[in-house]
Write a protein that holds these residues in place. Structure first.
Motif, short mmCIF file in Angstrom:
data_model
loop_
_atom_site.label_atom_id
_atom_site.label_comp_id
_atom_site.label_asym_id
_atom_site.label_seq_id
_atom_site.Cartn_x
_atom_site.Cartn_y
_atom_site.Cartn_z
N LYS A 1 0.81 -1.26 0.05
CA LYS A 1 0.06 0.16 0.09
C LYS A 1 0.71 1.35 -0.05
CE LYS A 1 -4.03 -1.90 2.22
NZ LYS A 1 -4.83 -2.25 3.45
N GLU A 2 2.16 1.03 0.18
CA GLU A 2 3.16 2.30 0.14
C GLU A 2 3.22 3.04 -1.26
OE1 GLU A 2 5.51 1.56 4.13
OE2 GLU A 2 6.50 1.40 2.52
N LYS A 3 2.70 4.00 -1.48
CA LYS A 3 2.75 4.58 -2.79
C LYS A 3 4.05 5.25 -3.26
CE LYS A 3 -2.33 5.38 -2.25
NZ LYS A 3 -3.44 6.30 -2.30
N GLU A 4 4.17 4.93 -4.59
CA GLU A 4 5.35 5.61 -5.20
C GLU A 4 6.69 5.74 -4.37
OE1 GLU A 4 3.97 9.44 -5.87
OE2 GLU A 4 2.44 8.91 -7.23
N ASP A 5 6.95 4.64 -3.77
CA ASP A 5 8.08 4.36 -2.79
C ASP A 5 8.21 5.23 -1.42
OD1 ASP A 5 9.01 2.44 -4.27
OD2 ASP A 5 10.07 3.85 -5.77
N HIS A 6 6.95 5.98 -1.14
CA HIS A 6 6.91 6.83 0.03
C HIS A 6 6.30 5.99 1.24
CE1 HIS A 6 6.27 10.54 -2.74
NE2 HIS A 6 7.65 10.31 -2.74
N PRO A 7 7.04 6.13 2.36
CA PRO A 7 6.55 5.21 3.44
C PRO A 7 5.28 6.04 3.75
CG PRO A 7 8.48 6.96 4.02
CD PRO A 7 8.52 6.73 2.66
N TRP A 8 4.74 5.16 5.04
CA TRP A 8 3.48 5.68 5.43
C TRP A 8 3.43 7.15 6.02
CZ3 TRP A 8 3.01 6.69 10.48
CH2 TRP A 8 3.95 6.22 11.30
N TYR A 9 4.38 7.26 6.58
CA TYR A 9 4.59 8.52 7.24
C TYR A 9 5.31 9.89 6.30
CZ TYR A 9 9.48 6.95 7.63
OH TYR A 9 10.74 6.45 7.06
N HIS A 10 5.26 9.68 5.07
CA HIS A 10 5.55 10.60 4.22
C HIS A 10 5.11 11.94 4.53
CE1 HIS A 10 7.45 12.48 0.67
NE2 HIS A 10 6.48 12.73 0.17
N ASP A 11 3.95 12.10 4.43
CA ASP A 11 3.30 13.72 4.47
C ASP A 11 3.65 13.91 5.96
OD1 ASP A 11 1.99 13.11 1.97
OD2 ASP A 11 0.17 12.48 2.82
#
Length: 202
Positions: free
Chosen positions: A115-125
């Motif tokens: 579910k992690e989009k575009e290699d971004h971790p869940w805490y990206h934002d």
């Protein structure tokens, strides 16, 4: 008084469900700061309410009170909007609203590797906001408010993001790949011990 009554009803409902750890968020600064002991309770009408709440508090292992301004309280806004959409005749029975309670916080369901989009971790934002005070391009006004509230508990050390617990212990944020690696090391290699679940979790 209405704010205290709502608080008491909510706490009583929680006690009935045998919940022992509770975070109370309220948009009445008067009630929250009186319950925290930061403001004096001088109004004779409110003294008994405060005493009752403090008696109920003894039923919990851990309970904390947080002031949340009304414009930042999405749940209250959602319930108020829902209430305004429903027309009820006095003769009709009002059916209760059914709510689901999840054992795990909702954001934890988004940590799966797939579910992690575009290699971004869940805490990206959260990381981007703490680091640069930037929002994602798709963020709505409510998303931005929620992100600001979440970010209060996070701190950045270099490039590493930590979540600060109530006891001031810092929890390192990891993505799905790092989480798998940590679990593997806990169950094998250096930490390969048949410890009980509680010890492993610690």
């Amino acid at each position: 008084m209405a704010e205290y009554e709502a608080c008491i009803m909510g706490i009583c409902a929680t006690i009935e469900r045998k919940i022992k750890m509770l975070e109370v968020y309220g948009d009445s600064a008067l009630v929250i700061y009186q319950l925290k002991g930061e403001w004096e309770t001088r109004d004779p009408k409110l003294i008994d309410y405060r005493k009752l709440v403090l008696e109920l508090v003894k039923e919990f292992e851990d309970i904390t009170f947080h002031y949340l301004p009304r414009d930042e309280n999405q749940m209250t806004d959602a319930l108020a909007t829902l209430a305004s959409m429903i027309k009820v005749n006095k003769q009709e029975d009002v059916k209760p609203i059914r709510m689901s309670i999840y054992e795990t916080p909702a954001h934890c369901y988004n940590i799966g590797e797939g579910k992690e989009k575009e290699d971004h971790p869940w805490y990206h934002d959260i990381l981007q906001y703490v680091k640069n005070r930037k929002y994602s391009d798709q963020a709505s006004k409510n998303d931005k408010r929620t992100l600001r509230r979440l970010a209060i508990d996070y701190i950045l050390d270099g490039e590493i993001l930590y979540k600060r617990r109530k006891d001031q212990v810092l929890l390192r944020c990891v993505d799905a790949v790092e989480a798998k690696k940590i679990l593997k090391e806990v169950h094998e290699d250096v930490c390969g011990t048949h410890a009980n679940g509680f010890t492993i979790a610690k």
